[in-house]
Design a protein around this motif. Structure first.
Motif, PDB file in Angstrom:
ATOM      1  N   GLN A  52       1.196   4.234  -2.807  1.00  0.00           N
ATOM      2  CA  GLN A  52       1.098   5.657  -2.476  1.00  0.00           C
ATOM      3  C   GLN A  52       2.224   6.463  -3.111  1.00  0.00           C
ATOM      4  OE1 GLN A  52       2.099   6.994   1.594  1.00  0.00           O
ATOM      5  NE2 GLN A  52       0.097   7.983   1.638  1.00  0.00           N
TER       6      GLN A  52
ATOM      7  N   ALA B 184       0.824  -1.207   0.000  1.00  0.00           N
ATOM      8  CA  ALA B 184       0.000   0.000   0.000  1.00  0.00           C
ATOM      9  C   ALA B 184       0.858   1.257   0.000  1.00  0.00           C
ATOM     10  CB  ALA B 184      -0.935  -0.004   1.209  1.00  0.00           C
TER      11      ALA B 184
ATOM     12  N   LYS C 161      -8.812  -5.373   0.692  1.00  0.00           N
ATOM     13  CA  LYS C 161      -7.664  -4.476   0.551  1.00  0.00           C
ATOM     14  C   LYS C 161      -7.732  -3.723  -0.774  1.00  0.00           C
ATOM     15  CE  LYS C 161      -4.502  -7.274   3.373  1.00  0.00           C
ATOM     16  NZ  LYS C 161      -3.284  -8.120   3.363  1.00  0.00           N
TER      17      LYS C 161
ATOM     18  N   VAL D  43     -10.324  -0.924  -0.543  1.00  0.00           N
ATOM     19  CA  VAL D  43      -9.823   0.239   0.203  1.00  0.00           C
ATOM     20  C   VAL D  43      -8.953   1.116  -0.706  1.00  0.00           C
ATOM     21  CG1 VAL D  43      -8.250   0.958   2.050  1.00  0.00           C
ATOM     22  CG2 VAL D  43      -9.941  -0.823   2.489  1.00  0.00           C
ATOM     23  N   LEU D  44      -8.046   0.486  -1.452  1.00  0.00           N
ATOM     24  CA  LEU D  44      -7.165   1.247  -2.339  1.00  0.00           C
ATOM     25  C   LEU D  44      -7.947   1.885  -3.483  1.00  0.00           C
ATOM     26  CD1 LEU D  44      -4.092  -1.159  -2.496  1.00  0.00           C
ATOM     27  CD2 LEU D  44      -4.207   1.062  -1.352  1.00  0.00           C
ATOM     28  N   ASP D  45      -8.919   1.162  -4.026  1.00  0.00           N
ATOM     29  CA  ASP D  45      -9.734   1.715  -5.112  1.00  0.00           C
ATOM     30  C   ASP D  45     -10.499   2.948  -4.644  1.00  0.00           C
ATOM     31  OD1 ASP D  45     -10.956   1.319  -7.873  1.00  0.00           O
ATOM     32  OD2 ASP D  45     -12.750   1.335  -6.620  1.00  0.00           O
ATOM     33  N   THR D  46     -11.043   2.882  -3.442  1.00  0.00           N
ATOM     34  CA  THR D  46     -11.769   4.027  -2.890  1.00  0.00           C
ATOM     35  C   THR D  46     -10.826   5.198  -2.627  1.00  0.00           C
ATOM     36  OG1 THR D  46     -13.400   2.572  -1.852  1.00  0.00           O
ATOM     37  CG2 THR D  46     -13.213   4.811  -0.972  1.00  0.00           C
ATOM     38  N   GLU D  47      -9.649   4.894  -2.073  1.00  0.00           N
ATOM     39  CA  GLU D  47      -8.703   5.957  -1.730  1.00  0.00           C
ATOM     40  C   GLU D  47      -8.214   6.707  -2.963  1.00  0.00           C
ATOM     41  OE1 GLU D  47      -4.356   6.479   0.515  1.00  0.00           O
ATOM     42  OE2 GLU D  47      -5.412   4.557   0.587  1.00  0.00           O
ATOM     43  N   TYR D  48      -7.951   5.975  -4.037  1.00  0.00           N
ATOM     44  CA  TYR D  48      -7.350   6.610  -5.215  1.00  0.00           C
ATOM     45  C   TYR D  48      -8.366   6.960  -6.305  1.00  0.00           C
ATOM     46  CZ  TYR D  48      -2.956   5.571  -3.010  1.00  0.00           C
ATOM     47  OH  TYR D  48      -1.913   5.540  -2.099  1.00  0.00           O
ATOM     48  N   ARG D  49      -9.630   6.622  -6.088  1.00  0.00           N
ATOM     49  CA  ARG D  49     -10.732   7.057  -6.949  1.00  0.00           C
ATOM     50  C   ARG D  49     -10.448   6.857  -8.433  1.00  0.00           C
ATOM     51  NH1 ARG D  49     -12.566  12.689  -3.828  1.00  0.00           N
ATOM     52  NH2 ARG D  49     -12.883  11.707  -1.795  1.00  0.00           N
TER      53      ARG D  49
END
Length: 363
Positions: free
Chosen positions: A185, A181, A203, A206-212
């Motif tokens: 970033q 992760a 997991k 979470v990354l898909d949501t964070e990086y849109r």
């Protein structure tokens, strides 16, 4: 209790297991700290700072090992230190025994109480002492990969962030845990195209949501890995199974399909690595080429930023060290189940099942 802090001797190691701040905490609790002279210098801590915090000093590592009840280290004991280990001594450090059967055998032979940072658990079931170094390794992997992609170093000459009108470099991260992760970033922050693969859909979510939508998330399966690896300018191996040997998820055949001058950085090398063509390297000779691809696999990568790594590690270990000083090792282990999970060897046996299985010993 006397806590011994020897100088780290692994090639290129700059970290130290105790800061002056932690030393002050230990001595305030009634413990004693015996430090090998100059042990903290590579992390930016002078002997005068340790003296002011209450430490005493030994001129040699042998004196530290002979005197201490518990040895506090960063890296696992190396072969040159095997004879220094005292029968029945306690060692608190990163052990990574799944990739070190010789060390495991030696710890058992000397009935060492080996408490491994990497298997100590927090109340949430996570691994608080592994986390800071995983984060640093993840971030460094992109920095290192970008460096070795430079043409003068034999790399493909790709700038990860590209420029307007050119395609940015493609970073493929296999594993979306802490190290993966943080690699994502850094890579996304540099403007690279990023693909991350993992078996855990949570997991990836979470990354898909964070990086849109700015990164691509894929389920980790042979077909997806093969396709992504073939197009990677920089491949990051970040697969971890706590205490166990890392599984091979990228085959040599996949590596052979990468473009010449591409770079591989395997963060999982402490546990044997998750890429078939990988083997440990060192800070003095960090890379080699296979199939025309640059391979980087330095087990103590965080030593590149020794001061930051030391601060991150000791902030995480301090509560456990303080607990063992205050209560004694055995009582601390009996009262704190998470710390007890850190015990890998005791009374001549391997006590952690994943380690025993990895090295072929009975637990």
């Amino acid at each position: 209790m006397i806590i011994g802090v020897p100088r780290e001797i692994k090639i290129g190691e700059t970290r130290v297991s105790m800061t002056p701040s932690l030393c002050r905490r230990v001595t305030a609790l009634g413990g004693k700290v015996l430090l090998e002279k100059g042990a903290g210098l590579t992390a930016g801590f002078t002997d005068d700072e340790y003296k002011a915090a209450g430490a005493t000093f030994a001129p040699t590592a042998a004196k530290v090992w002979k005197t201490a009840d518990m040895i506090l280290k960063v890296k696992e004991p190396l072969e040159a230190e095997y004879d220094l280990m005292q029968q029945g001594q306690t060692i608190f450090t990163y052990l990574h025994l799944a990739a070190g059967p010789t060390l495991a055998k030696e710890l058992c032979r000397k009935s060492i109480l080996g408490i491994a940072y990497e298997t100590v658990e927090g109340g949430d079931g996570q691994f608080p002492l592994l986390k800071p170094m995983s984060q640093i390794a993840g971030r460094l992997s992109i920095q290192i990969g970008a460096y070795f992609l430079q043409s003068q170093l034999g790399g493909s000459g790709v700038l990860l962030g590209g420029i307007p009108g050119t395609m940015p470099g493609h970073v493929v991260v296999v594993g979306a845990g802490n190290s993966g992760a943080h690699a994502v970033q850094m890579a996304a922050g540099m403007g690279a195209r990023v693909t991350v693969l993992d078996l855990d859909t949570r997991k990836l979510e979470v990354l898909d949501t964070e990086y849109r939508g700015r990164i691509v998330t894929l389920m980790s399966n042979p077909a997806n890995i093969e396709h992504a690896v073939a197009d990677a300018d920089l491949l990051i191996g970040a697969v971890l199974i706590p205490a166990a040997k890392a599984p091979i998820v990228v085959s040599g055949k996949m590596v052979a399909q990468m473009r010449p001058g591409s770079v591989i950085c395997d963060i999982a090398i402490d546990q044997g690595g998750c890429i078939e063509t990988i083997k440990p390297t060192s800070h003095t000779k960090p890379t080699y080429k296979e199939h025309g691809v640059i391979h980087y696999a330095v087990p103590n990568m965080p030593a590149l930023v020794g001061r930051t790594s030391t601060m991150g590690l000791t902030q995480a270990t301090e509560p456990f060290v303080a607990m063992m000083v205050q209560k004694g090792v055995e009582r601390a282990l009996s009262e704190h189940k998470g710390l007890a999970k850190g015990v890998n060897t005791r009374n001549g046996r391997i006590t952690y099942d994943a380690v025993a299985k990895a090295v072929g010993f009975d637990s």
